[in-house]
Design a protein around this motif. Sequence first.
Motif, mmCIF file in Angstrom:
data_model
loop_
_atom_site.group_PDB
_atom_site.id
_atom_site.type_symbol
_atom_site.label_atom_id
_atom_site.label_comp_id
_atom_site.label_asym_id
_atom_site.label_seq_id
_atom_site.Cartn_x
_atom_site.Cartn_y
_atom_site.Cartn_z
ATOM 1 N N ALA A 123 -3.954 7.208 -8.537
ATOM 2 C CA ALA A 123 -5.334 7.217 -8.044
ATOM 3 C C ALA A 123 -5.626 6.001 -7.173
ATOM 4 C CB ALA A 123 -6.305 7.265 -9.225
ATOM 5 N N VAL A 124 -5.231 4.823 -7.654
ATOM 6 C CA VAL A 124 -5.479 3.593 -6.893
ATOM 7 C C VAL A 124 -4.594 3.552 -5.651
ATOM 8 C CG1 VAL A 124 -5.347 1.069 -6.974
ATOM 9 C CG2 VAL A 124 -6.272 2.323 -8.923
ATOM 10 N N GLY A 125 -3.381 4.112 -5.753
ATOM 11 C CA GLY A 125 -2.499 4.176 -4.594
ATOM 12 C C GLY A 125 -3.094 5.017 -3.473
ATOM 13 N N ILE A 126 -3.720 6.139 -3.836
ATOM 14 C CA ILE A 126 -4.396 6.974 -2.837
ATOM 15 C C ILE A 126 -5.558 6.210 -2.206
ATOM 16 C CG2 ILE A 126 -5.791 9.058 -2.520
ATOM 17 C CD1 ILE A 126 -4.058 10.356 -4.729
ATOM 18 N N LEU A 127 -6.317 5.509 -3.056
ATOM 19 C CA LEU A 127 -7.406 4.670 -2.541
ATOM 20 C C LEU A 127 -6.885 3.603 -1.591
ATOM 21 C CD1 LEU A 127 -9.901 3.881 -5.464
ATOM 22 C CD2 LEU A 127 -10.427 4.939 -3.272
ATOM 23 N N ALA A 128 -5.762 2.967 -1.960
ATOM 24 C CA ALA A 128 -5.178 1.909 -1.132
ATOM 25 C C ALA A 128 -4.711 2.462 0.210
ATOM 26 C CB ALA A 128 -4.017 1.246 -1.867
ATOM 27 N N PHE A 129 -4.206 3.683 0.210
ATOM 28 C CA PHE A 129 -3.741 4.307 1.448
ATOM 29 C C PHE A 129 -4.900 4.493 2.428
ATOM 30 C CE2 PHE A 129 -3.000 8.120 4.026
ATOM 31 C CZ PHE A 129 -1.825 7.755 4.687
ATOM 32 N N PHE A 130 -6.034 4.955 1.915
ATOM 33 C CA PHE A 130 -7.172 5.238 2.786
ATOM 34 C C PHE A 130 -8.106 4.037 2.946
ATOM 35 C CE2 PHE A 130 -6.008 9.555 1.411
ATOM 36 C CZ PHE A 130 -5.928 10.184 2.648
ATOM 37 N N LYS A 131 -8.287 3.248 1.865
ATOM 38 C CA LYS A 131 -9.294 2.193 1.879
ATOM 39 C C LYS A 131 -8.729 0.814 1.536
ATOM 40 C CE LYS A 131 -13.182 4.532 2.617
ATOM 41 N NZ LYS A 131 -14.152 4.197 3.685
ATOM 42 N N GLN A 132 -7.404 0.688 1.486
ATOM 43 C CA GLN A 132 -6.722 -0.558 1.159
ATOM 44 C C GLN A 132 -7.211 -1.122 -0.180
ATOM 45 O OE1 GLN A 132 -5.341 -3.088 4.241
ATOM 46 N NE2 GLN A 132 -5.676 -1.571 5.837
ATOM 47 N N ARG A 133 -7.776 -2.320 -0.237
ATOM 48 C CA ARG A 133 -8.073 -2.963 -1.528
ATOM 49 C C ARG A 133 -9.437 -2.519 -2.083
ATOM 50 N NH1 ARG A 133 -4.556 -7.525 -2.231
ATOM 51 N NH2 ARG A 133 -5.498 -7.774 -4.273
ATOM 52 N N TYR A 134 -9.772 -1.251 -1.958
ATOM 53 C CA TYR A 134 -11.075 -0.752 -2.404
ATOM 54 C C TYR A 134 -11.248 -0.905 -3.912
ATOM 55 C CZ TYR A 134 -15.175 2.284 -2.713
ATOM 56 O OH TYR A 134 -16.445 2.771 -2.939
ATOM 57 N N PHE A 135 -10.187 -0.657 -4.671
ATOM 58 C CA PHE A 135 -10.286 -0.817 -6.125
ATOM 59 C C PHE A 135 -10.679 -2.248 -6.473
ATOM 60 C CE2 PHE A 135 -8.297 -2.216 -10.095
ATOM 61 C CZ PHE A 135 -8.874 -1.338 -11.001
ATOM 62 N N CYS A 136 -10.067 -3.216 -5.800
ATOM 63 C CA CYS A 136 -10.345 -4.631 -6.080
ATOM 64 C C CYS A 136 -11.779 -5.005 -5.715
ATOM 65 C CB CYS A 136 -9.372 -5.525 -5.307
ATOM 66 S SG CYS A 136 -7.633 -5.202 -5.654
ATOM 67 N N THR A 137 -12.266 -4.444 -4.629
ATOM 68 C CA THR A 137 -13.573 -4.871 -4.134
ATOM 69 C C THR A 137 -14.744 -4.133 -4.770
ATOM 70 O OG1 THR A 137 -13.404 -3.288 -2.286
ATOM 71 C CG2 THR A 137 -12.642 -5.548 -1.895
ATOM 72 N N ASN A 138 -14.539 -2.878 -5.190
ATOM 73 C CA ASN A 138 -15.688 -2.084 -5.620
ATOM 74 C C ASN A 138 -15.544 -1.355 -6.945
ATOM 75 O OD1 ASN A 138 -17.941 -2.244 -3.688
ATOM 76 N ND2 ASN A 138 -16.428 -1.537 -2.207
ATOM 77 N N LEU A 139 -14.405 -1.518 -7.631
ATOM 78 C CA LEU A 139 -14.230 -0.829 -8.905
ATOM 79 C C LEU A 139 -13.751 -1.741 -10.031
ATOM 80 C CD1 LEU A 139 -12.525 2.492 -7.669
ATOM 81 C CD2 LEU A 139 -14.922 2.166 -8.317
ATOM 82 N N CYS A 140 -12.943 -2.723 -9.727
ATOM 83 C CA CYS A 140 -12.311 -3.557 -10.752
ATOM 84 C C CYS A 140 -13.335 -4.419 -11.501
ATOM 85 C CB CYS A 140 -11.254 -4.456 -10.115
ATOM 86 S SG CYS A 140 -10.472 -5.579 -11.292
ATOM 87 N N PRO A 141 -13.388 -4.330 -12.833
ATOM 88 C CA PRO A 141 -14.351 -5.145 -13.593
ATOM 89 C C PRO A 141 -14.057 -6.642 -13.504
ATOM 90 C CG PRO A 141 -12.862 -3.975 -15.086
ATOM 91 C CD PRO A 141 -12.615 -3.428 -13.715
ATOM 92 N N VAL A 142 -12.775 -7.006 -13.456
ATOM 93 C CA VAL A 142 -12.421 -8.420 -13.315
ATOM 94 C C VAL A 142 -12.836 -8.917 -11.936
ATOM 95 C CG1 VAL A 142 -10.536 -10.100 -13.312
ATOM 96 C CG2 VAL A 142 -10.494 -8.192 -14.918
ATOM 97 N N GLY A 143 -12.581 -8.089 -10.922
ATOM 98 C CA GLY A 143 -12.982 -8.447 -9.567
ATOM 99 C C GLY A 143 -14.486 -8.621 -9.435
ATOM 100 N N ALA A 144 -15.254 -7.812 -10.168
ATOM 101 C CA ALA A 144 -16.714 -7.929 -10.116
ATOM 102 C C ALA A 144 -17.171 -9.291 -10.625
ATOM 103 C CB ALA A 144 -17.349 -6.810 -10.938
ATOM 104 N N VAL A 145 -16.583 -9.744 -11.733
ATOM 105 C CA VAL A 145 -16.959 -11.035 -12.317
ATOM 106 C C VAL A 145 -16.514 -12.186 -11.416
ATOM 107 C CG1 VAL A 145 -16.588 -12.593 -14.270
ATOM 108 C CG2 VAL A 145 -16.930 -10.153 -14.673
ATOM 109 N N LEU A 146 -15.251 -12.146 -10.986
ATOM 110 C CA LEU A 146 -14.740 -13.226 -10.142
ATOM 111 C C LEU A 146 -15.405 -13.228 -8.770
ATOM 112 C CD1 LEU A 146 -10.922 -13.136 -10.996
ATOM 113 C CD2 LEU A 146 -12.692 -14.649 -11.908
ATOM 114 N N GLY A 147 -15.814 -12.043 -8.300
ATOM 115 C CA GLY A 147 -16.520 -11.967 -7.026
ATOM 116 C C GLY A 147 -17.866 -12.666 -7.073
#
Length: 434
Positions: free
Chosen positions: A146-170
């Motif tokens: 799922a994340v690989g498909i996202l990365a193909f189309f949107k690159q680091r989209y999981f990191c920027t808009n879905l990852c709970p750790v990324g949300a806190v560190l962001g």
Amino acid sequence: MKKSLYFLRLGISLVILLLAILGITGIFYPVPLFDLQFVPVLQRIIFDFSIAAGIIITLIILFTLLFGRLYCSLLCPFGALQEIICLIFRKDNEKQKNLPVKYFIASITFGVLIGGSALFIRYFEPYTFFGSLMTLSLIGITAFIAVGILAFFKQRYFCTNLCPVGAVLGLISKFSLFKIYIDKEKCLSCAMCERSCQAGCIKAADEFVDNEMCVKCFKCLGKCYKGAIKYGIKPFWKNSSSNSANQKFSLKRRELITSIVVFAVFTAAFKSGIEIVNNTAKKIKKIILPPGAVSSERMRNKCFNCNLCVNACPNKIIKKSGEDFQVVHIDYNNGKKYCKFDCVECSKVCPSGAIKKIPLEEKQKTRVAMAVINSDKCTHCGICINECPVKAISKDENGAAIINAAKCIGCGACKRSCHFSAVDIFAVKEQKVI
């Protein structure tokens, strides 16, 4: 110099990814790399009051306050896998919106975690995804696809808009000292930096970089021929750009509403976590657990199912979770193996504290199960007596083997040595040092 910063960061992240793969697969574990992962460290602080974990989480926060979300591009192995996909399928990226959905995901996962259960962490947290993927578990494979498909189309989209750790560190990164910024006096608005940004956080037309979303990959730095995009401390006289007005944009009302809703979701998730903990004891089966896991209920609520202990076990008696058992567990029935008396590998590698870090002396006195000898099958050969590491087995007046329940630790050595299947091992409700 700017390109070298990108390649240095990329090289370090790939080395850490390699070490993570070697560690999680049990091939080579030179450093406690996974003890630096954000969520496992946080759990050890919440439930075990670990001073070492407190120091690590403080360092991660300070590191983020200084340099931004470098954790995401350096220490996160799942982030490195996404970057590899981005490198293989090179394409110009598009701008991404900073969506609030990540705050709701973070409030649910961390709310339930602080409430006492790691249940939701297993389905959203990047470290757990990585561990499950490397051990070919269904959750990890599904997440990677799922994340690989996202990365193909949107690159680091999981990191920027879905990852709970990324949300806190962001959120922390918004206040970092070192930021990516655009020098408008040099910028030609060519958008080369914007097209190269893996996070989609650069708006060249507005001369704006969203440092909350930015994972500090540094790829953009080498793309600007005029040196207009920079990483460092932004001079105060450059803050009054058009981009400052865009940042303010009167979003305060929307941000206030989002914050209230996120807090409400966090509160509900926290209560759900408490409820999950209370209900776990009613549903979970008694299973034999690695030394230091304490009880089935505790393991169910603390284990991330990263499977690091599964591959670290030299005798391979620790098995992954499945339909019958929802957490890792010991299985003495596969291959006539036992828990080595002089081994604490599972305790060493568990980063979340689900398996407590215990010294060898304590492990050798910890009862994880109880052995029982079936007198109808016992041939009085006495092999189990010699194999028992704690000398809990002796012979009765008839020469039959009997177990001293006060000494037995349930290591399974007697079961492994018995050629007539006369020994059974049963789970105990709670592990105890005897």
